[in-house]
Design an enzyme around this catalytic site. Structure first.
Site, PDB file in Angstrom:
ATOM      1  N   GLN A  50      -9.498   7.896  -4.223  1.00 35.47           N
ATOM      2  CA  GLN A  50      -8.190   8.282  -3.980  1.00 35.47           C
ATOM      3  C   GLN A  50      -7.775   7.953  -2.512  1.00 35.47           C
ATOM      4  OE1 GLN A  50      -5.768   9.116  -5.941  1.00 35.47           O
ATOM      5  NE2 GLN A  50      -6.925   9.719  -7.883  1.00 35.47           N
TER       6      GLN A  50
ATOM      7  N   CYS B 146       7.199   0.578   0.697  1.00 36.25           N
ATOM      8  CA  CYS B 146       7.673   2.036   0.824  1.00 36.25           C
ATOM      9  C   CYS B 146       9.132   1.976  -0.040  1.00 36.25           C
ATOM     10  CB  CYS B 146       7.759   2.617   2.015  1.00 36.25           C
ATOM     11  SG  CYS B 146       6.140   2.971   2.771  1.00 36.25           S
TER      12      CYS B 146
ATOM     13  N   CYS C  71      -1.238   8.462 -13.415  1.00 34.17           N
ATOM     14  CA  CYS C  71      -0.386   8.177 -12.201  1.00 34.17           C
ATOM     15  C   CYS C  71       0.707   7.258 -12.547  1.00 34.17           C
ATOM     16  CB  CYS C  71      -1.440   7.166 -11.633  1.00 34.17           C
ATOM     17  SG  CYS C  71      -2.006   5.734 -12.272  1.00 34.17           S
TER      18      CYS C  71
ATOM     19  N   CYS D 109      10.112   4.209   9.973  1.00 31.38           N
ATOM     20  CA  CYS D 109       9.430   2.723  10.198  1.00 31.38           C
ATOM     21  C   CYS D 109      10.244   1.746  10.280  1.00 31.38           C
ATOM     22  CB  CYS D 109       8.424   2.427   8.621  1.00 31.38           C
ATOM     23  SG  CYS D 109       7.759   0.815   8.550  1.00 31.38           S
TER      24      CYS D 109
ATOM     25  N   ASP E  86      -8.651  10.266 -17.017  1.00 27.87           N
ATOM     26  CA  ASP E  86      -7.884   9.722 -16.015  1.00 27.87           C
ATOM     27  C   ASP E  86      -7.793   8.249 -15.933  1.00 27.87           C
ATOM     28  OD1 ASP E  86      -7.163   9.661 -13.364  1.00 27.87           O
ATOM     29  OD2 ASP E  86      -8.973  10.108 -12.415  1.00 27.87           O
TER      30      ASP E  86
ATOM     31  N   CYS F  35       9.618  -5.023   4.612  1.00 28.55           N
ATOM     32  CA  CYS F  35       8.481  -4.600   3.837  1.00 28.55           C
ATOM     33  C   CYS F  35       8.848  -4.020   2.546  1.00 28.55           C
ATOM     34  CB  CYS F  35       7.709  -3.757   4.697  1.00 28.55           C
ATOM     35  SG  CYS F  35       6.147  -3.156   3.889  1.00 28.55           S
TER      36      CYS F  35
ATOM     37  N   CYS G 227       1.488  -0.084   9.987  1.00 28.18           N
ATOM     38  CA  CYS G 227       2.022   0.534   9.005  1.00 28.18           C
ATOM     39  C   CYS G 227       2.007   2.066   8.994  1.00 28.18           C
ATOM     40  CB  CYS G 227       1.205   0.041   7.779  1.00 28.18           C
ATOM     41  SG  CYS G 227       1.748   1.187   6.175  1.00 28.18           S
TER      42      CYS G 227
ATOM     43  N   TYR H 142     -12.963   7.639 -18.325  1.00 22.74           N
ATOM     44  CA  TYR H 142     -12.544   6.979 -16.980  1.00 22.74           C
ATOM     45  C   TYR H 142     -12.828   7.672 -15.801  1.00 22.74           C
ATOM     46  CZ  TYR H 142      -9.171   5.089 -20.631  1.00 22.74           C
ATOM     47  OH  TYR H 142      -8.618   4.822 -21.755  1.00 22.74           O
TER      48      TYR H 142
ATOM     49  N   GLU I  41     -17.159   5.501 -17.979  1.00 16.27           N
ATOM     50  CA  GLU I  41     -16.435   4.557 -17.148  1.00 16.27           C
ATOM     51  C   GLU I  41     -16.856   3.135 -17.346  1.00 16.27           C
ATOM     52  OE1 GLU I  41     -14.673   2.587 -14.183  1.00 16.27           O
ATOM     53  OE2 GLU I  41     -14.531   4.868 -14.439  1.00 16.27           O
TER      54      GLU I  41
END
Length: 366
Positions: free
Chosen positions: A203, A101, A323, A90, A297, A98, A177, A232, A256
């Site tokens: 996702q 990333c 995550c 990129c 989650d 940017c 991008c 969740y 949730e």
């Protein structure tokens, strides 16, 4: 995709713009590597972006004052390169550009090894667990590009758009991008279609739902007639397949926080019980009975407050989808205090070119 810094009180003169030649140390959680520069009272830690372990670089400091415990910087010149360094695909990736990333300058295999190192280090430091970690690619990922099915730009007017710099409000104009997908997200997984609100969570990597569903089902090995608690739960991605696994004699309860997502989970998973509300508050007031299985989650902050509520239900197995490896490791340590140990962990490269990594951990009663 980049986070903006919190305002903080200056502790002496600014060091921004100063340059140092450094040997780059190990990767750290957050998309940077650790280096040290000499100062009057010893050395100062610098978190360096756009570098790789073992390299010798010139780092330009981008954040910090003389009294801070650590500084931040960018590798603006590479004096001795790692064999894992590549030319970033990129044109907007690099120092001062940017901030979306973190690892465009790293070969894809090496990116995954760096992420594995981070997961392993967090588990060792926060949970006292020494575990071998392998970060797996997900279905449909070939080169780490073109995977992000939802993308946000800064509107610069006149048809122009941009992305923000790392930890900054400044915007870099971009034409396109490279991690953005040319298609929207598919809401079908293993033959089941899922309704998702226009602004609802799903996702962003097209291979993520399949990878995560497979890992969760493998971790829990649900049996017909068992009961499962999906926390969740979103729009019911895991609930749908747990319902299939436990069968008509089983039971699936989905909790949730987002009301619209909870409503959609009832549509997506006919036969489940669904409750909308803060997970901790719901568990404090409802469903006190035992459950055989639990899926966690949580958002990036983890599930610290929910752990005691989960173990009170005495599940035989917990699948924790995380995550953030630091939050996962902290919560694994809390589970251990209540007699649950980490028995398996899989890690997935759901966010190539960034430092983010997704883990599915299995916890079982000891």
């Amino acid at each position: 995709m980049s986070r903006r810094p919190r305002p903080k009180q200056a502790r002496g003169a600014s060091v921004v713009g100063r340059r140092h030649e450094v040997e780059v140390g190990p990767v750290a959680h957050g998309g940077h590597c650790v280096a040290r520069v000499p100062v009057a009272d010893g050395t100062r830690v610098v978190f360096v972006r756009h570098a790789l372990p073992g390299e010798r670089v010139v780092v330009e400091l981008t954040e910090g004052t003389e009294g801070d415990r650590f500084w931040r910087g960018d590798a603006v010149e590479v004096l001795a390169a790692s064999p894992n360094r590549i030319d970033a695909p990129c044109p907007y990736a690099g120092p001062g550009l940017c901030g979306g990333c973190d690892f465009q300058h790293v070969s894809l295999d090496a990116q995954r090894r760096l992420k594995a190192d981070v997961v392993r280090e967090q588990l060792a430091r926060l949970a006292g667990i020494d575990l071998s970690v392998d970060v797996e690619p997900v279905p449909g990922d070939a080169d780490g590009l073109g995977w992000r099915t939802r993308q946000r730009y800064v509107d610069l007017g006149g048809g122009r758009r941009g992305m923000r710099k790392h930890r900054s409000h400044e915007v870099v104009p971009v034409d396109r991008c490279l991690i953005e997908a040319h298609r929207g997200p598919s809401h079908e997984v293993r033959g089941h279609a899922f309704q998702v609100a226009d602004d609802g969570f799903w996702q962003v990597h097209p291979g993520a739902p399949e990878a995560l569903v497979g890992a969760v089902l493998d971790a829990l090995a649900a049996l017909p007639g068992e009961s499962a608690l999906d926390l969740y739960a979103g729009v019911g991605l895991f609930s749908r397949f747990l319902l299939d696994a436990v069968g008509p004699q089983g039971r699936v309860v989905a909790v949730e926080g987002d009301r619209r997502a909870s409503e959609l989970s009832l549509t997506n998973c006919p036969g489940i019980e669904a409750t909308s509300g803060d997970v901790d508050a719901v568990l404090a007031a409802a469903y006190p009975e035992s459950f055989d299985l639990v899926v966690l989650d949580p958002p990036r902050v983890g599930a610290k407050r929910a752990v005691e509520q989960v173990v009170a239900r005495r599940p035989r197995a917990v699948a924790y989808v995380a995550c953030d490896p630091a939050a996962l490791a902290r919560d694994v340590a809390i589970f251990a205090e209540h007699g649950y140990r980490l028995t398996d962990l899989r890690a997935f490269d759901l966010f190539p070119m960034t430092h983010h990594v997704e883990c599915v951990a299995r916890l079982g009663r000891t």
